[in-house]
Design an enzyme around this catalytic site. Sequence first.
Site, PDB file in Angstrom:
ATOM      1  N   HIS A 106      -0.379   6.938   3.717  1.00  0.00           N
ATOM      2  CA  HIS A 106       1.002   6.580   4.090  1.00  0.00           C
ATOM      3  C   HIS A 106       1.962   7.623   3.526  1.00  0.00           C
ATOM      4  O   HIS A 106       2.031   7.808   2.316  1.00  0.00           O
ATOM      5  CB  HIS A 106       1.374   5.209   3.522  1.00  0.00           C
ATOM      6  N   ALA A 132       0.801  -1.223   0.000  1.00  0.00           N
ATOM      7  CA  ALA A 132       0.000   0.000   0.000  1.00  0.00           C
ATOM      8  C   ALA A 132       0.832   1.271   0.000  1.00  0.00           C
ATOM      9  O   ALA A 132       0.292   2.357   0.217  1.00  0.00           O
ATOM     10  CB  ALA A 132      -0.927  -0.024   1.213  1.00  0.00           C
ATOM     11  N   ASN A 169       2.156  -3.464   8.034  1.00  0.00           N
ATOM     12  CA  ASN A 169       3.099  -4.322   7.305  1.00  0.00           C
ATOM     13  C   ASN A 169       3.987  -3.480   6.396  1.00  0.00           C
ATOM     14  O   ASN A 169       5.154  -3.796   6.174  1.00  0.00           O
ATOM     15  CB  ASN A 169       2.323  -5.345   6.472  1.00  0.00           C
TER      16      ASN A 169
HETATM   17  N1  NAI Z   1       2.049  -5.544   2.695  1.00  0.00           N
HETATM   18  C1  NAI Z   1       1.029  -4.689   2.640  1.00  0.00           C
HETATM   19  O1  NAI Z   1       1.131  -3.582   2.098  1.00  0.00           O
HETATM   20  C2  NAI Z   1      -0.267  -5.060   3.236  1.00  0.00           C
HETATM   21  C3  NAI Z   1      -0.417  -6.232   3.918  1.00  0.00           C
HETATM   22  N2  NAI Z   1      -1.615  -6.583   4.436  1.00  0.00           N
HETATM   23  C4  NAI Z   1      -1.698  -7.842   5.172  1.00  0.00           C
HETATM   24  O2  NAI Z   1      -2.038  -8.894   4.260  1.00  0.00           O
HETATM   25  C5  NAI Z   1      -2.733  -9.919   4.981  1.00  0.00           C
HETATM   26  C6  NAI Z   1      -4.036 -10.266   4.256  1.00  0.00           C
HETATM   27  O3  NAI Z   1      -4.856  -9.111   4.226  1.00  0.00           O
HETATM   28  P1  NAI Z   1      -6.416  -9.221   3.876  1.00  0.00           P
HETATM   29  O4  NAI Z   1      -6.629 -10.121   2.732  1.00  0.00           O
HETATM   30  O5  NAI Z   1      -6.935  -7.845   3.827  1.00  0.00           O
HETATM   31  O6  NAI Z   1      -6.946  -9.903   5.199  1.00  0.00           O
HETATM   32  P2  NAI Z   1      -8.403 -10.558   5.428  1.00  0.00           P
HETATM   33  O7  NAI Z   1      -8.635 -10.470   6.893  1.00  0.00           O
HETATM   34  O8  NAI Z   1      -9.400  -9.990   4.501  1.00  0.00           O
HETATM   35  O9  NAI Z   1      -8.151 -12.082   5.008  1.00  0.00           O
HETATM   36  C7  NAI Z   1      -7.305 -12.943   5.729  1.00  0.00           C
HETATM   37  C8  NAI Z   1      -7.859 -14.348   5.564  1.00  0.00           C
HETATM   38  O10 NAI Z   1      -6.915 -15.274   6.104  1.00  0.00           O
HETATM   39  C9  NAI Z   1      -7.581 -16.178   6.961  1.00  0.00           C
HETATM   40  N3  NAI Z   1      -6.601 -16.526   7.993  1.00  0.00           N
HETATM   41  C10 NAI Z   1      -5.912 -15.656   8.777  1.00  0.00           C
HETATM   42  N4  NAI Z   1      -5.039 -16.316   9.544  1.00  0.00           N
HETATM   43  C11 NAI Z   1      -5.181 -17.631   9.265  1.00  0.00           C
HETATM   44  C12 NAI Z   1      -4.572 -18.808   9.758  1.00  0.00           C
HETATM   45  N5  NAI Z   1      -3.590 -18.777  10.673  1.00  0.00           N
HETATM   46  N6  NAI Z   1      -4.994 -20.008   9.265  1.00  0.00           N
HETATM   47  C13 NAI Z   1      -5.962 -20.052   8.311  1.00  0.00           C
HETATM   48  N7  NAI Z   1      -6.577 -18.975   7.805  1.00  0.00           N
HETATM   49  C14 NAI Z   1      -6.185 -17.769   8.275  1.00  0.00           C
HETATM   50  C15 NAI Z   1      -8.791 -15.457   7.487  1.00  0.00           C
HETATM   51  O11 NAI Z   1      -9.829 -16.359   7.809  1.00  0.00           O
HETATM   52  C16 NAI Z   1      -9.168 -14.560   6.306  1.00  0.00           C
HETATM   53  O12 NAI Z   1     -10.105 -15.170   5.435  1.00  0.00           O
HETATM   54  C17 NAI Z   1      -2.970  -9.366   6.403  1.00  0.00           C
HETATM   55  O13 NAI Z   1      -1.945  -9.833   7.274  1.00  0.00           O
HETATM   56  C18 NAI Z   1      -2.803  -7.866   6.211  1.00  0.00           C
HETATM   57  O14 NAI Z   1      -2.424  -7.216   7.390  1.00  0.00           O
HETATM   58  C19 NAI Z   1      -2.723  -5.799   4.236  1.00  0.00           C
HETATM   59  C20 NAI Z   1      -2.609  -4.624   3.562  1.00  0.00           C
HETATM   60  C21 NAI Z   1      -1.364  -4.128   3.081  1.00  0.00           C
HETATM   61  O1  OAA Z   2      -3.301  -1.438   3.504  1.00  0.00           O
HETATM   62  C1  OAA Z   2      -2.708  -0.543   4.122  1.00  0.00           C
HETATM   63  O2  OAA Z   2      -2.971   0.667   4.009  1.00  0.00           O
HETATM   64  C2  OAA Z   2      -1.541  -0.884   4.986  1.00  0.00           C
HETATM   65  C3  OAA Z   2      -1.774  -2.021   5.849  1.00  0.00           C
HETATM   66  O3  OAA Z   2      -2.859  -2.348   6.251  1.00  0.00           O
HETATM   67  C4  OAA Z   2      -0.584  -2.772   6.265  1.00  0.00           C
HETATM   68  O4  OAA Z   2       0.524  -2.400   5.888  1.00  0.00           O
HETATM   69  O5  OAA Z   2      -0.761  -3.763   6.969  1.00  0.00           O
END
Ligand code: NAI
Ligand code: OAA
Length: 274
Positions: free
Chosen positions: A225, A126, A195
Amino acid sequence: MSRSIGIFGGGTIATEIARAISDGTLSAELAAVYDRHPENVNRIQALFDQESAPDEADDPSALLEADLVLEAAGQTAVEQIAVDALSGGRDCMILSVGALADAALRKGVFEAARASEGRLYAPSGAIAGLDAVKTAALTGDLESVALTTTKPPAGLEGAPYVVDNEIDLADIDEPTVIFDGPATEAAAAFPSNINVAVALSLAGIGPDETAVRIVADPEEENNVHEITAEGGMGRIETTVRNVPSPTNPKTSYLAAISAIETLRGLETSIDIGT
Ligand SMILES: NC(=O)C1=CN([C@@H]2O[C@H](COP(=O)(O)OP(=O)(O)OC[C@H]3O[C@@H](n4cnc5c(N)ncnc54)[C@H](O)[C@@H]3O)[C@@H](O)[C@H]2O)C=CC1
Ligand SMILES: O=C([O-])CC(=O)C(=O)O
């Protein structure tokens, strides 16, 4: 033959990636999806016709058969899958980059990547500017890197830091700095929000040296951000005003499409940008 992908997590980001595969934006085969809630896997399967729908993985280890294992679940999922995937020669993409703030896990994951044919990918997610920060870090004279993240209070609900410090987000009526510290601490305090700070720190000067401020702003609708980095090359300033995903306001829509674009980059014969 197109690359096969196994996704750990069937939430917001996984659904966007699956949609990109099913509509042809991304040339890949979605082999399997694992989620602790089977209905999330079923929702993804419904994006495909019967022949090309991914299998529901009963266990994360079933994902290890794919060419690339993609984590889009949470920090514990990185612990569960990254080293196994890389040690088995699979490529591994992680979205919960905050997990790598843990020095022992980071060492294990990096060593597994270096010792195998598998490659580790952490998309920009992001934020904007990782290309420039990474480039500036090469000269060794990058002096400071800082991230200020402003989110609507609802996007910060449930974070361990908010719960442990009994911060009443509903009481906040003006922009308020609720966290100020290094990326290492931010990642543990806000595992679903910041993250990006750890991705930034790994591209730049490291998690202990990267300064993070988190602001709760009741008037803000976007996940904002702002990066500043300074050194011998000059000063980098970037701001992204992200639209939150409708299914998970903590996650910006740009994060999902950043993962898709990184995957597309693996197949391309023309590579623009650093
Ligand atoms: N690198 C970046 O810029 C960003 C990273 N993220 C991270 O990416 C990841 C995914 O984000 P979203 O798809 O929005 O999350 P979300 O909450 O919409 O989906 C996560 C899914 O994983 C499943 N889950 C979580 N932990 C689990 C486990 N230990 N075992 C089995 N299933 C599990 C949940 O049931 C859910 O369906 C999160 O950790 C989030 O913080 C989110 C936004 C930005
Ligand atoms: O999606 C975003 O804006 C950032 C975020 O949640 C993350 O880095 O975990």
